[in-house]
Design a protein around this motif. Structure first.
Motif, PDB file in Angstrom:
ATOM      1  N   ARG A  28       0.825  -1.209   0.000  1.00  0.00           N
ATOM      2  CA  ARG A  28       0.000   0.000   0.000  1.00  0.00           C
ATOM      3  C   ARG A  28       0.857   1.257   0.000  1.00  0.00           C
ATOM      4  O   ARG A  28       1.894   1.322   0.651  1.00  0.00           O
ATOM      5  CB  ARG A  28      -0.926   0.010   1.213  1.00  0.00           C
ATOM      6  CG  ARG A  28      -1.935   1.153   1.178  1.00  0.00           C
ATOM      7  CD  ARG A  28      -2.776   1.183   2.440  1.00  0.00           C
ATOM      8  NE  ARG A  28      -3.763   2.244   2.396  1.00  0.00           N
ATOM      9  CZ  ARG A  28      -4.528   2.619   3.405  1.00  0.00           C
ATOM     10  NH1 ARG A  28      -4.394   1.981   4.570  1.00  0.00           N
ATOM     11  NH2 ARG A  28      -5.400   3.594   3.284  1.00  0.00           N
ATOM     12  N   ASP A  43      -3.552   5.241  -1.731  1.00  0.00           N
ATOM     13  CA  ASP A  43      -4.450   4.101  -1.913  1.00  0.00           C
ATOM     14  C   ASP A  43      -5.613   4.157  -0.932  1.00  0.00           C
ATOM     15  O   ASP A  43      -5.469   4.630   0.203  1.00  0.00           O
ATOM     16  CB  ASP A  43      -3.702   2.790  -1.716  1.00  0.00           C
ATOM     17  CG  ASP A  43      -2.616   2.566  -2.762  1.00  0.00           C
ATOM     18  OD1 ASP A  43      -2.525   3.371  -3.700  1.00  0.00           O
ATOM     19  OD2 ASP A  43      -1.867   1.572  -2.633  1.00  0.00           O
ATOM     20  N   HIS A  92      -8.436   8.821  -5.073  1.00  0.00           N
ATOM     21  CA  HIS A  92      -7.301   7.973  -4.728  1.00  0.00           C
ATOM     22  C   HIS A  92      -6.621   7.432  -5.975  1.00  0.00           C
ATOM     23  O   HIS A  92      -7.216   7.377  -7.050  1.00  0.00           O
ATOM     24  CB  HIS A  92      -7.751   6.818  -3.829  1.00  0.00           C
ATOM     25  CG  HIS A  92      -8.295   7.258  -2.503  1.00  0.00           C
ATOM     26  ND1 HIS A  92      -9.615   7.616  -2.325  1.00  0.00           N
ATOM     27  CD2 HIS A  92      -7.687   7.405  -1.291  1.00  0.00           C
ATOM     28  CE1 HIS A  92      -9.805   7.964  -1.072  1.00  0.00           C
ATOM     29  NE2 HIS A  92      -8.652   7.844  -0.421  1.00  0.00           N
ATOM     30  N   GLU A  93      -5.375   7.020  -5.788  1.00  0.00           N
ATOM     31  CA  GLU A  93      -4.591   6.475  -6.886  1.00  0.00           C
ATOM     32  C   GLU A  93      -4.931   5.011  -7.167  1.00  0.00           C
ATOM     33  O   GLU A  93      -4.724   4.521  -8.277  1.00  0.00           O
ATOM     34  CB  GLU A  93      -3.094   6.585  -6.557  1.00  0.00           C
ATOM     35  CG  GLU A  93      -2.585   8.011  -6.456  1.00  0.00           C
ATOM     36  CD  GLU A  93      -2.648   8.718  -7.805  1.00  0.00           C
ATOM     37  OE1 GLU A  93      -2.247   8.122  -8.811  1.00  0.00           O
ATOM     38  OE2 GLU A  93      -3.122   9.874  -7.833  1.00  0.00           O
ATOM     39  N   ALA A  94      -5.449   4.328  -6.153  1.00  0.00           N
ATOM     40  CA  ALA A  94      -5.776   2.913  -6.306  1.00  0.00           C
ATOM     41  C   ALA A  94      -6.750   2.518  -5.210  1.00  0.00           C
ATOM     42  O   ALA A  94      -6.888   3.203  -4.186  1.00  0.00           O
ATOM     43  CB  ALA A  94      -4.523   2.043  -6.236  1.00  0.00           C
ATOM     44  N   TRP A 137      -7.842  -0.916  -2.880  1.00  0.00           N
ATOM     45  CA  TRP A 137      -7.694  -2.305  -2.436  1.00  0.00           C
ATOM     46  C   TRP A 137      -9.090  -2.804  -2.054  1.00  0.00           C
ATOM     47  O   TRP A 137      -9.687  -2.319  -1.092  1.00  0.00           O
ATOM     48  CB  TRP A 137      -6.760  -2.396  -1.243  1.00  0.00           C
ATOM     49  CG  TRP A 137      -5.327  -2.094  -1.554  1.00  0.00           C
ATOM     50  CD1 TRP A 137      -4.715  -0.881  -1.507  1.00  0.00           C
ATOM     51  CD2 TRP A 137      -4.329  -3.035  -1.964  1.00  0.00           C
ATOM     52  NE1 TRP A 137      -3.384  -0.994  -1.864  1.00  0.00           N
ATOM     53  CE2 TRP A 137      -3.120  -2.308  -2.145  1.00  0.00           C
ATOM     54  CE3 TRP A 137      -4.327  -4.404  -2.187  1.00  0.00           C
ATOM     55  CZ2 TRP A 137      -1.940  -2.906  -2.540  1.00  0.00           C
ATOM     56  CZ3 TRP A 137      -3.151  -5.008  -2.581  1.00  0.00           C
ATOM     57  CH2 TRP A 137      -1.974  -4.268  -2.754  1.00  0.00           C
ATOM     58  N   LEU A 191      -6.120  -5.458  -5.975  1.00  0.00           N
ATOM     59  CA  LEU A 191      -5.650  -4.090  -6.159  1.00  0.00           C
ATOM     60  C   LEU A 191      -6.081  -3.604  -7.537  1.00  0.00           C
ATOM     61  O   LEU A 191      -5.781  -4.235  -8.548  1.00  0.00           O
ATOM     62  CB  LEU A 191      -4.125  -4.030  -6.030  1.00  0.00           C
ATOM     63  CG  LEU A 191      -3.470  -2.695  -6.414  1.00  0.00           C
ATOM     64  CD1 LEU A 191      -3.908  -1.567  -5.478  1.00  0.00           C
ATOM     65  CD2 LEU A 191      -1.949  -2.832  -6.429  1.00  0.00           C
ATOM     66  N   THR A 217      -5.588  -0.254  -9.803  1.00  0.00           N
ATOM     67  CA  THR A 217      -4.894   1.025  -9.896  1.00  0.00           C
ATOM     68  C   THR A 217      -5.612   1.948 -10.881  1.00  0.00           C
ATOM     69  O   THR A 217      -6.127   1.505 -11.912  1.00  0.00           O
ATOM     70  CB  THR A 217      -3.443   0.835 -10.343  1.00  0.00           C
ATOM     71  OG1 THR A 217      -3.424   0.253 -11.650  1.00  0.00           O
ATOM     72  CG2 THR A 217      -2.696  -0.080  -9.381  1.00  0.00           C
ATOM     73  N   ARG A 254       0.707   4.642 -10.861  1.00  0.00           N
ATOM     74  CA  ARG A 254       0.480   3.701  -9.750  1.00  0.00           C
ATOM     75  C   ARG A 254       0.554   2.252 -10.242  1.00  0.00           C
ATOM     76  O   ARG A 254       1.043   1.369  -9.524  1.00  0.00           O
ATOM     77  CB  ARG A 254      -0.901   3.961  -9.115  1.00  0.00           C
ATOM     78  CG  ARG A 254      -1.207   3.059  -7.915  1.00  0.00           C
ATOM     79  CD  ARG A 254      -0.242   3.324  -6.765  1.00  0.00           C
ATOM     80  NE  ARG A 254      -0.496   2.425  -5.630  1.00  0.00           N
ATOM     81  CZ  ARG A 254       0.072   1.247  -5.448  1.00  0.00           C
ATOM     82  NH1 ARG A 254       0.945   0.778  -6.355  1.00  0.00           N
ATOM     83  NH2 ARG A 254      -0.194   0.519  -4.386  1.00  0.00           N
TER      84      ARG A 254
END
Length: 835
Positions: free
Chosen positions: A459, A463, A509-511, A513, A552, A554, A559
């Protein structure tokens, strides 16, 4: 120094050392394997609440069914100890140990009212020992919950109340008020203990010497009433503030009075609240002993009340042969009243609160009625121990009061002493029967630790983490204390709802989870949320954990380029050269105890190297045999790489200690790590061992075959159960856990389910006891189901549909046709008629 005084001092030292031994045993039993158990829902909530500030804890518990004191104490404890489950549970262990010590002191004080000092001390020791080995008391001294604190406060309140009744000082009254108020601020169901204390006081006050001046009796009444009003005044602000939080709890389910009493008695004696009928051969004799002990106490009181000027001979020192000293008639009555008062107090605490717990648990509207749970009874266990120990000691002391010759008295003393010893040994043996399987059952299950460790390894600050769904959110929150968002478990997810929920998180957010739990399929069977993310992701990484998954997604190319990079530190506990170059520099594993069919999530860290392959597995420490050989493919990398290796514990692997191993660049076996395996296998059944009424040949994917079924009845009524037994077999190489679904499908649309489904049961085979990973080649698995048919199901013909699916993805295992190609994702097994 006289011989009598030397004997007395020697006896006192022996009793002190005996109590030290009991406390040491109690400490060991309460800390042994204290960390070897997963954090469950309520424990997770406790830790989550304790992470708030003290003011926010008040806000959170104001809307909960438990008051704030324990969580405030846990907040202070974790500030010193951290968040490790074992250390957090130590708070309850220490409180439980203090309860053992106070049980000794209170039991000894109560017994001294009508027994000699020696027998009273033995009563206290037996009471403490009974509580020490009580499985129920031990279990709740190993939980991050408030019950050990409530138990200790109940003992303190009773201790202090007795001191007040005996004309104690102001500090005794202050202790009573403080302990009772603290108990109410710890557990709302502490109120019955408070009520029982007042019932006993009222009896004491009414039974007191009526010849005293009326003014003195009124002063006693007002003094006691003033203490109760002070407790009310101290607790009332919180009660008014939190009333809305707990008065709306109305989820109780009915329980028959006899069932309640059966559970209650089994909990007190054996310490196990489930399948209580299996212990009847122990609990019924134990009930007889308990009633005999209580009868002995009543007999003592009646016998003493008939003697006008002397105390019971048992009050004389066992070290002397002289008769007891004469005592005034008023003093005699005071002793008898004290005896009856304590007996009333113990019986009130055992019976009255239990009845209130039962009454409160009855379903009603607009009232505080939580579902009955045996853990509400744990605060009464010390008083059971005290009453039983006091009564047994009273039986044992009867020999000291027998009139006659010295030989006759000594003979009866020996007989009664042996009787007390035998009864004590039996009651302790009953408790040990419950305790024996407790510790082997404490196994740390790797539910979220491995999954959360992967988030922590990869992470990055940009994220987000989404729990899908949040049914078990306190457990996840314990393991992942950082920020996360949850998909409500009550949602029925649509494509529009998925987009509305995910869009703001995705854009900020960039990614993401995505933590997929076993409950996700209930609200999102079409998997709209992961589909929404997959459609927009620049890269996807998937990780599997038993019946959960971590994915995940992205959002940006930058990212995605860092998806496999490790920003965090890694364990440096290995230095093994690997095939293809590179070095194995570390490993980690979240759990160390496994059983047949479990999956070991092992994480290996490799520094540099070309593409290569190695082998990992298990080495039996007893025989050096190799098990669970698992190949590992290493990609080419210049930096540090983390590889997850899932090792299936073979059903054939015997119980014992094991080590992990890896083959190095030269092919040598390098052992590392340690773990234990518990072989858990049912009897191996073959086709010759079972009688199958309806043979079937149905081949599913993953080498699973249905070889037949039994149907309990072909005609059922609405609201009844459809009894179905499936017989499975396999080639023994099922490396993944699958759930079985059983459906009752009608021809009439069911508005409640939104389809034609009128009954359903999903579970792993054999009521979750035989996961497909434990199946052995050629073995027959008998898999029973009781499918509930809806009470409003219309008459007609209903089809029984069965199949298997992956609990994480929801993907069904294909039913194969004669040519071995997938033909369907389910099997229509047979039909039943609904009348």
């Amino acid at each position: 120094m006289s011989n009598g005084r030397q004997a007395s001092m020697s006896g006192a030292r022996a009793r002190r050392w005996a109590m030290v031994a009991v406390l040491l045993l109690g400490f060991f039993l309460r800390v042994h394997r204290i960390g070897e158990q997963r954090v469950w829902w309520d424990e997770g909530w406790s830790v989550w609440a304790a992470r708030f500030s003290p003011l926010d804890i008040l806000r959170q518990t104001g809307n909960d069914v438990h008051p704030p004191l324990y969580f405030q104490l846990l907040h202070l404890w974790r500030a010193l100890s951290g968040d490790e489950a074992a250390v957090l549970r130590l708070l309850s262990a220490f409180l439980g140990l203090l309860a053992v010590a106070l049980t000794y002191a209170l039991g000894r004080r109560m017994a001294r009212g009508n027994l000699s000092p020696g027998w009273a001390t033995l009563a206290g020791l037996l009471a403490a020992l009974l509580l020490t080995v009580s499985r129920f008391a031990i279990a709740w001294s190993q939980e991050i919950r408030m019950y050990a604190l409530a138990t200790l406060l109940a003992l303190l309140a009773v201790w202090a109340a007795r001191r007040v009744w005996q004309g104690g000082r102001r500090r005794d009254a202050a202790l009573y008020v403080a302990a009772t108020t603290a108990g109410l601020y710890t557990l709302y169901l502490f109120a019955p203990v408070w009520l029982a204390i007042n019932v006993a006081w009222l009896w004491t006050w009414r039974a007191a010497d009526r010849r005293r001046a009326a003014a003195e009796r009124r002063r006693e009444l007002w003094r006691w009433a003033g203490l109760q009003l002070l407790i009310v005044a101290l607790f009332l602000p919180w009660a008014l503030y939190a009333a809305g939080g707990f008065l709306n709890t109305a989820s109780a389910t009915p329980i028959r009075p006899l069932d309640f009493l059966h559970i209650y008695w089994t909990v007190l004696t054996v310490g196990i609240p489930v399948d209580v009928s299996q212990f009847n051969r122990l609990t019924l004799p134990a009930l007889g002993i308990f009633l005999l002990a209580v009868g002995a106490l009543v007999f003592h009181a009646l016998a003493a009340s008939r003697r006008p000027s002397t105390l019971d001979a048992a009050n004389s020192s066992p070290a002397t042969r002289h008769p007891p000293p004469a005592t005034s008639s008023r003093g005699q009555r005071s002793v008898v009243r004290g005896h009856l008062r304590d007996l009333t107090l113990l019986l009130s605490i055992l019976l009255l609160p239990a009845l209130i717990v039962y009454f409160v648990s009855l379903p009603r509207q607009n009232f505080y009625n939580p579902p009955f749970n045996p853990r509400y009874l744990v605060i009464f266990t010390p008083f059971y121990s005290i009453l039983l120990a006091w009564g047994v000691a009273a039986l044992g002391s009867r020999g000291a009061g027998v009139q006659g010759s010295r030989g006759e008295s000594g003979q009866w003393s020996v007989v009664s002493g042996l009787l007390a010893l035998s009864l004590s040994a039996f009651m302790l043996a009953v408790a040990l029967v419950g305790l024996r399987p407790y510790y082997p059952g404490r196994v740390l299950v790797d539910d979220y630790p491995s999954l959360v460790s992967t988030i922590g390894a990869y992470r990055r600050p940009g994220d987000a983490v989404v729990l899908y769904s949040d049914t078990d959110w306190p457990i996840f929150a314990y393991h992942h204390p950082d920020e996360w968002r949850g998909v409500p478990g009550a949602w029925t997810v649509t494509p529009e709802l998925a987009g509305d929920f995910l869009t703001p998180i995705w854009e900020e957010h960039e990614a993401i989870w995505l933590v997929t739990t076993p409950y996700s399929a209930g609200g999102d069977p079409q998997r709209y949320l992961p589909a929404w993310l997959a459609e927009r992701a620049t890269a996807v990484r998937e990780f599997s954990y038993k019946d959960m998954a971590l994915t995940l997604y992205t959002r940006t190319a930058e990212r995605a380029a860092l998806a496999d990079h490790l920003p965090s530190d890694t364990p440096g506990n290995l230095d093994v050269p690997l095939p293809g170059g590179g070095t194995l520099v570390g490993y980690s594993q979240a759990a160390h105890d496994f059983k047949s069919g479990d999956i070991i999530h092992l994480f290996l860290y490799r520094q540099g190297g070309d593409k290569g392959q190695t082998e990992v597995g298990l080495i039996d420490a007893a025989s050096s045999n190799v098990w669970a050989i698992t190949p590992v493919e290493w990609p080419a990398t210049d930096g540090l790489a983390r590889q997850q290796v899932d090792i299936l514990v073979p059903p054939e692997a015997p119980s014992g200690d094991y080590r992990l191993y890896v083959h190095d660049a030269g092919g040598a076996t390098v052992p590392f790590g340690r773990l234990t395996v518990r072989q858990k296998q049912a009897e191996f059944l073959t086709l010759g061992d079972v009688t199958i009424a309806n043979p079937v040949e149905a081949q599913f994917g993953a080498g699973i075959r249905l070889v037949g079924y039994d149907l309990a009845a072909t005609t059922v009524r609405p609201g009844e159960m459809v009894g179905l037994t499936l017989y499975w077999s396999s080639d023994g190489d099922v490396g993944q856990r699958y759930k079985v679904f059983t459906h009752l499908l009608g021809d009439v649309f069911n508005a409640t389910t939104g389809n034609f489904l009128w009954g359903q049961v999903d579970s792993e085979p054999a009521a979750n006891t035989r996961p497909t990973t434990t199946w052995r080649a050629g073995e027959i698995i008998a898999d029973e189901y009781a499918i509930p048919l809806a009470a409003d199901a219309p008459p007609g013909t209903y089809r029984i549909e069965i199949g298997l699916y992956d609990a994480v993805s929801g993907e069904r295992l294909p039913l194969l046709g004669p040519d071995g190609a997938p033909a369907a994702d389910h099997l229509i097994l047979t039909v039943v008629e609904v009348e």
